[in-house]
Design an enzyme around this catalytic site. Structure first.
Site, short mmCIF file in Angstrom:
data_model
loop_
_atom_site.label_atom_id
_atom_site.label_comp_id
_atom_site.label_asym_id
_atom_site.label_seq_id
_atom_site.Cartn_x
_atom_site.Cartn_y
_atom_site.Cartn_z
N HIS A 35 0.86 -1.19 0.00
CA HIS A 35 0.00 0.00 0.00
C HIS A 35 0.89 1.24 0.00
CE1 HIS A 35 -3.16 2.84 1.06
NE2 HIS A 35 -4.01 1.91 0.69
N ASP A 68 -7.89 -5.38 -0.01
CA ASP A 68 -8.34 -6.28 -1.08
C ASP A 68 -7.95 -7.73 -0.86
OD1 ASP A 68 -7.51 -3.52 -3.03
OD2 ASP A 68 -9.54 -4.28 -2.75
C1 SDX Z 1 -6.20 0.03 -3.00
O1 SDX Z 1 -4.48 4.53 -2.13
C2 SDX Z 1 -5.39 3.92 -1.55
O2 SDX Z 1 -5.84 4.28 -0.44
C3 SDX Z 1 -5.95 2.73 -2.28
C4 SDX Z 1 -6.97 1.89 -1.52
C5 SDX Z 1 -8.27 2.64 -1.29
O3 SDX Z 1 -8.99 2.25 -0.37
O4 SDX Z 1 -8.59 3.56 -2.10
O5 SDX Z 1 -6.44 1.48 -0.29
C6 SDX Z 1 -7.37 0.65 -2.32
O6 SDX Z 1 -5.94 0.36 -4.12
C7 SDX Z 1 -5.34 -0.94 -2.23
C8 SDX Z 1 -4.12 -1.43 -3.06
C9 SDX Z 1 -4.61 -2.55 -3.97
N1 SDX Z 1 -3.50 -2.94 -4.93
C10 SDX Z 1 -2.91 -4.11 -4.83
O7 SDX Z 1 -3.09 -4.93 -3.94
C11 SDX Z 1 -1.95 -4.40 -5.98
C12 SDX Z 1 -0.61 -4.91 -5.44
N2 SDX Z 1 0.08 -3.83 -4.74
C13 SDX Z 1 1.00 -3.02 -5.47
O8 SDX Z 1 0.80 -2.87 -6.82
C14 SDX Z 1 1.50 -1.81 -4.69
O9 SDX Z 1 1.77 -2.23 -3.43
C15 SDX Z 1 0.62 -0.57 -4.63
C16 SDX Z 1 0.25 -0.09 -5.98
C17 SDX Z 1 -0.61 -0.84 -3.83
C18 SDX Z 1 1.43 0.52 -3.93
O10 SDX Z 1 2.48 0.79 -4.75
P1 SDX Z 1 3.53 1.98 -4.39
O11 SDX Z 1 3.17 2.70 -3.17
O12 SDX Z 1 3.72 2.79 -5.62
O13 SDX Z 1 4.79 1.17 -4.02
P2 SDX Z 1 5.83 0.64 -5.06
O14 SDX Z 1 5.10 0.06 -6.23
O15 SDX Z 1 6.84 1.70 -5.30
O16 SDX Z 1 6.46 -0.58 -4.26
C19 SDX Z 1 7.52 -0.35 -3.39
C20 SDX Z 1 8.38 -1.60 -3.56
C21 SDX Z 1 8.72 -1.91 -5.02
O17 SDX Z 1 9.95 -2.60 -5.01
P3 SDX Z 1 11.31 -1.75 -5.46
O18 SDX Z 1 11.00 -1.14 -6.82
O19 SDX Z 1 11.49 -0.73 -4.37
O20 SDX Z 1 12.37 -2.80 -5.49
O21 SDX Z 1 7.64 -2.77 -3.10
C22 SDX Z 1 7.44 -3.65 -4.18
C23 SDX Z 1 7.68 -2.89 -5.46
O22 SDX Z 1 8.14 -3.75 -6.48
N3 SDX Z 1 6.05 -4.09 -4.09
C24 SDX Z 1 5.64 -5.34 -4.23
C25 SDX Z 1 4.26 -5.30 -4.05
N4 SDX Z 1 3.86 -4.03 -3.83
C26 SDX Z 1 4.98 -3.29 -3.86
N5 SDX Z 1 6.30 -6.50 -4.48
C27 SDX Z 1 5.55 -7.62 -4.57
N6 SDX Z 1 4.20 -7.64 -4.40
C28 SDX Z 1 3.52 -6.50 -4.13
N7 SDX Z 1 2.19 -6.54 -3.96
#
Ligand code: SDX
Length: 430
Positions: free
Chosen positions: A307, A365
């Site tokens: 998140h 989720d």
């Molecule tokens: C919702 O914003 C909100 O409030 C949203 C929400 C709401 O109520 O409105 O809470 C609802 O959208 C919840 C999130 C649902 N999405 C998912 O579950 C999809 C999987 N999660 C990711 O795609 C990710 O965690 C996000 C999009 C939710 C957050 O992404 P960020 O904040 O942009 O973080 P990032 O992508 O920069 O990740 C930081 C690091 C990265 O690694 P590095 O590039 O630093 O090496 O963590 C890794 C990412 O690759 N990472 C994950 C991961 N999520 C982040 N690695 C593996 N699995 C994951 N799920």
């Protein structure tokens, strides 16, 4: 806002004072509104990881402490003690209603649940196998073609009517999108049913026989709506605010929010998460997927994990996990394989350095799909259900922005890395 402190920014030997505003809770903010005019520089923050786009009094999130409050009330108390329409009132009007206020509000919402009869024909224009989110984007946007008497955003009364219409009609539209996708006749809303029961009835009843809504499922549905109601300035809410800043009508703005929510990184994650859990299938295959999630060369991510704000735990996920246990148990669904995989996946991931280092925890989720699946919804209906719940959050934020005397059209700038100025070359000389 009382400005008591400021930060000094020095660029090429010249200093600029930037006011610091202190919030009720959360980080201070650095006011850069005059920066470009004074220093001829932009700030740079793709993805808005360090940017407050507005001020708001609706929802507060503390990502480190795992805190989520609506108008100051903690989400776990609202999920346990309140119900969705009362939370809608709280988000819209700022305080918990009296009994009379709540009865009146629920009466208004109940009597706005039907949609214009002619809108039924819209559904016929879509393929039966359309994703229900595609149908919802289309039909909600088309509400501006039917409800002209509530599209003037400068008229307070019209804003109020549009708010009530959207909150009331979203379950009807979502249920119709579902019925259309399975070739069953639409079911009309029933005024004697509460909001969640009405939605379940419109989804699962058929004209051929009576359908009694299971109170266990209705309570679980209502709780899922409450847990998804609002969440500060997330991507879809920011989309609604940006669309509304141009003066666009409320139905067009909410349709834009639905479109943004659909993405798998946002509201589409609940569908993607259950499909991922099903693909994993059994506990012994979890390590393979954990390794894939950690592999930077593999685009696979654990859906329902991570998140932007929560770096400890998502309080909604805790409530949802408990609800999944309770609902499946009450439904007599023991040892649901998907729930077992989810719990083991969570346990293994939270013990893994990668997830600990990157502060990745289950989000809202991760467990919601397991409950919705047990209720009988196809995965394609998971995000529409999220959209039904989030409509009150979008609308509350939309109303708050329209009431802001500082409201300006949102118009970010850029860091331009393209070609320098150059002259056109005739095709004969290229
Ligand atoms: C919702 O914003 C909100 O409030 C949203 C929400 C709401 O109520 O409105 O809470 C609802 O959208 C919840 C999130 C649902 N999405 C998912 O579950 C999809 C999987 N999660 C990711 O795609 C990710 O965690 C996000 C999009 C939710 C957050 O992404 P960020 O904040 O942009 O973080 P990032 O992508 O920069 O990740 C930081 C690091 C990265 O690694 P590095 O590039 O630093 O090496 O963590 C890794 C990412 O690759 N990472 C994950 C991961 N999520 C982040 N690695 C593996 N699995 C994951 N799920």
């Amino acid at each position: 806002m009382a400005e008591t402190r400021s930060a000094t920014l020095t660029i090429d030997g010249k200093s600029y004072e930037l006011p610091i505003h202190s919030p009720t809770a959360g980080p201070d903010v650095l006011d850069i509104r005059k920066l470009y005019a004074q220093a001829n520089v932009f700030t740079y923050d793709p993805g808005f990881t360090s940017t407050a786009a507005c001020d708001s009094t609706i929802t507060f999130i503390d990502g480190d402490e795992g805190i989520l409050t609506h108008r100051g009330y903690p989400i776990d108390q609202l999920a346990a003690e309140s119900h969705f329409l009362e939370v809608c009132y709280l988000l819209l009007y700022g305080d918990l209603p009296s009994k009379e206020e709540l009865d009146q509000f629920e009466g208004i919402i109940t009597r706005h649940t039907m949609i214009h009869e002619q809108m039924h024909y819209f559904f016929r224009g879509f393929r039966r196998d359309s994703h229900p989110m595609a149908t919802m984007v289309g039909v909600v946007g088309a509400m501006s073609a039917f409800y002209h008497d509530s599209t003037d955003v400068n008229d307070q009364k019209q804003r109020e009517i549009a708010s009530h219409r959207l909150i009331a009609k979203m379950p009807t539209i979502a249920a119709m999108a579902y019925k259309y996708s399975i070739g069953q006749p639409f079911m009309y809303p029933r005024n004697e049913l509460d909001y969640a029961s009405n939605f379940l009835h419109m989804c699962f009843a058929v004209p051929a026989e009576d359908y009694k809504v299971d109170p266990i499922l209705s309570r679980a549905m209502d709780r899922i709506f409450t847990l998804h109601a609002d969440h500060e300035q997330n991507a879809s809410t920011s989309t609604v605010r940006l669309a509304s800043s141009s003066g666009a009508n409320p139905f067009a703005c909410i349709a834009a929010g639905i479109a943004c929510l659909w993405g798998p990184a946002h509201g589409g994650a609940n569908q993607a998460c259950l499909e991922m859990l099903r693909e994993i299938g059994t506990v012994d295959r979890i390590p393979e997927y954990i390794e894939r999630a950690k592999d930077r060369n593999d685009p696979f991510r654990l859906m329902g994990f991570g998140h932007r704000v929560y770096k400890n735990f998502d309080p909604r996920a805790k409530v949802m996990k408990a609800s999944a246990d309770e609902v499946l148990d009450l439904m007599g669904i023991q040892n649901n394989p998907t729930l077992q995989v989810a719990k083991e996946l969570e346990r293994i991931a939270l013990e893994d350095d990668y997830f600990q280092d990157k502060k990745l925890y289950p989000n809202v989720d991760f467990y919601s799909g397991i409950i919705l699946d047990a209720m009988g919804f196809p995965t394609s209906m998971f995000t529409p259900i999220f959209a039904v719940a989030r409509t009150v959050g979008w609308i509350s934020q939309w109303k708050e922005q329209l009431a802001d005397p500082q409201l300006k059209i949102g118009r970010p700038r850029q860091l331009y890395l393209g070609d320098k100025l150059r002259d056109y070359v005739d095709i004969s000389r290229r």
